[in-house]
Motif scaffolding. Structure first.
Motif, PDB file in Angstrom:
ATOM      1  N   ARG A  85     -35.314 -10.532  36.697  1.00 37.04           N
ATOM      2  CA  ARG A  85     -34.045 -10.201  36.035  1.00 37.04           C
ATOM      3  C   ARG A  85     -33.234 -11.449  35.731  1.00 37.04           C
ATOM      4  NH1 ARG A  85     -31.206  -5.494  39.315  1.00 37.04           N
ATOM      5  NH2 ARG A  85     -32.201  -6.497  41.062  1.00 37.04           N
ATOM      6  N   LEU A  86     -33.252 -12.386  36.657  1.00 43.43           N
ATOM      7  CA  LEU A  86     -32.524 -13.635  36.455  1.00 43.43           C
ATOM      8  C   LEU A  86     -33.112 -14.426  35.295  1.00 43.43           C
ATOM      9  CD1 LEU A  86     -30.237 -15.332  37.650  1.00 43.43           C
ATOM     10  CD2 LEU A  86     -31.917 -16.410  39.121  1.00 43.43           C
ATOM     11  N   GLU A  87     -34.438 -14.505  35.244  1.00 42.67           N
ATOM     12  CA  GLU A  87     -35.094 -15.214  34.146  1.00 42.67           C
ATOM     13  C   GLU A  87     -34.825 -14.536  32.809  1.00 42.67           C
ATOM     14  OE1 GLU A  87     -39.189 -15.623  35.238  1.00 42.67           O
ATOM     15  OE2 GLU A  87     -38.692 -16.824  36.995  1.00 42.67           O
ATOM     16  N   SER A  88     -34.779 -13.216  32.811  1.00 45.60           N
ATOM     17  CA  SER A  88     -34.467 -12.481  31.588  1.00 45.60           C
ATOM     18  C   SER A  88     -33.042 -12.779  31.141  1.00 45.60           C
ATOM     19  CB  SER A  88     -34.643 -10.985  31.829  1.00 45.60           C
ATOM     20  OG  SER A  88     -34.193 -10.254  30.720  1.00 45.60           O
ATOM     21  N   PHE A  89     -32.116 -12.787  32.095  1.00 48.40           N
ATOM     22  CA  PHE A  89     -30.715 -13.073  31.792  1.00 48.40           C
ATOM     23  C   PHE A  89     -30.577 -14.465  31.169  1.00 48.40           C
ATOM     24  CE2 PHE A  89     -26.628 -14.897  32.954  1.00 48.40           C
ATOM     25  CZ  PHE A  89     -25.755 -13.957  32.423  1.00 48.40           C
ATOM     26  N   PHE A  90     -31.195 -15.451  31.798  1.00 41.33           N
ATOM     27  CA  PHE A  90     -31.093 -16.811  31.269  1.00 41.33           C
ATOM     28  C   PHE A  90     -31.846 -16.963  29.954  1.00 41.33           C
ATOM     29  CE2 PHE A  90     -29.828 -17.965  35.668  1.00 41.33           C
ATOM     30  CZ  PHE A  90     -28.589 -18.469  35.337  1.00 41.33           C
ATOM     31  N   GLY A  91     -32.868 -16.147  29.749  1.00 41.61           N
ATOM     32  CA  GLY A  91     -33.561 -16.151  28.458  1.00 41.61           C
ATOM     33  C   GLY A  91     -32.618 -15.746  27.341  1.00 41.61           C
ATOM     34  N   HIS A  92     -31.796 -14.713  27.592  1.00 42.65           N
ATOM     35  CA  HIS A  92     -30.805 -14.283  26.589  1.00 42.65           C
ATOM     36  C   HIS A  92     -29.778 -15.376  26.351  1.00 42.65           C
ATOM     37  CE1 HIS A  92     -32.173 -10.187  26.115  1.00 42.65           C
ATOM     38  NE2 HIS A  92     -32.280 -10.094  27.434  1.00 42.65           N
ATOM     39  N   LEU A  93     -29.346 -16.009  27.413  1.00 43.23           N
ATOM     40  CA  LEU A  93     -28.372 -17.098  27.276  1.00 43.23           C
ATOM     41  C   LEU A  93     -28.957 -18.240  26.454  1.00 43.23           C
ATOM     42  CD1 LEU A  93     -25.701 -18.489  27.936  1.00 43.23           C
ATOM     43  CD2 LEU A  93     -26.666 -19.135  30.145  1.00 43.23           C
TER      44      LEU A  93
END
Length: 131
Positions: free
Chosen positions: A93-101
């Motif tokens: 989830r964290l990697e997905s969040f930073f991917g969007h950023l």
């Protein structure tokens, strides 16, 4: 990249099991397996080489030694997710969040460093507090 040494391959297999541990019994078994692996492998892991020109020593299997140390030092904080369901057991989830950023930042490639920092601060603010 798959390690070549059998000792390192075994550590990789052990470390890949971490995200599948869902109970204390499973985590205790994993810790026991890690302990037994370390006991069998510690001579190899800590093997040093000597340079007669400089008089210095170094770990012959540096990456394996570093990885082992990292895992062992992380053990006290490794299983907090078993106590708190709010803590994810993987970083997906964290990697997905930073991917969007990163995608949002890519759109604004020409930003100066201070403007990027401000963009990130506002992005996080709106993500956490609603729009």
């Amino acid at each position: 990249m798959c390690p070549k040494a059998p000792v390192a391959q075994e550590l990789l297999r052990l470390s890949n099991r971490i995200t599948h541990l869902k109970t204390y019994e499973q985590s205790n078994q994993w810790l026991a397996d890690l302990y037994h692996w370390h006991e069998r492998s510690k001579v190899y892991i800590n093997e040093k080489a000597f340079n007669p020109n400089t008089g210095g020593f170094w770990y012959r299997h540096k990456m394996l030694h570093q990885t082992t140390s990292l895992i062992i030092k992380a053990i006290p904080n490794m299983f907090h997710y078993l106590d708190d369901p709010q803590i994810p057991y993987t970083t997906d989830r964290l990697e997905s969040f930073f991917g969007h950023l990163k995608e949002k930042l890519e759109i604004h490639r020409g930003l100066r460093p201070q403007a990027k920092r401000n963009f990130i601060k506002w992005y996080l603010h709106f993500k956490n507090n609603g729009k």
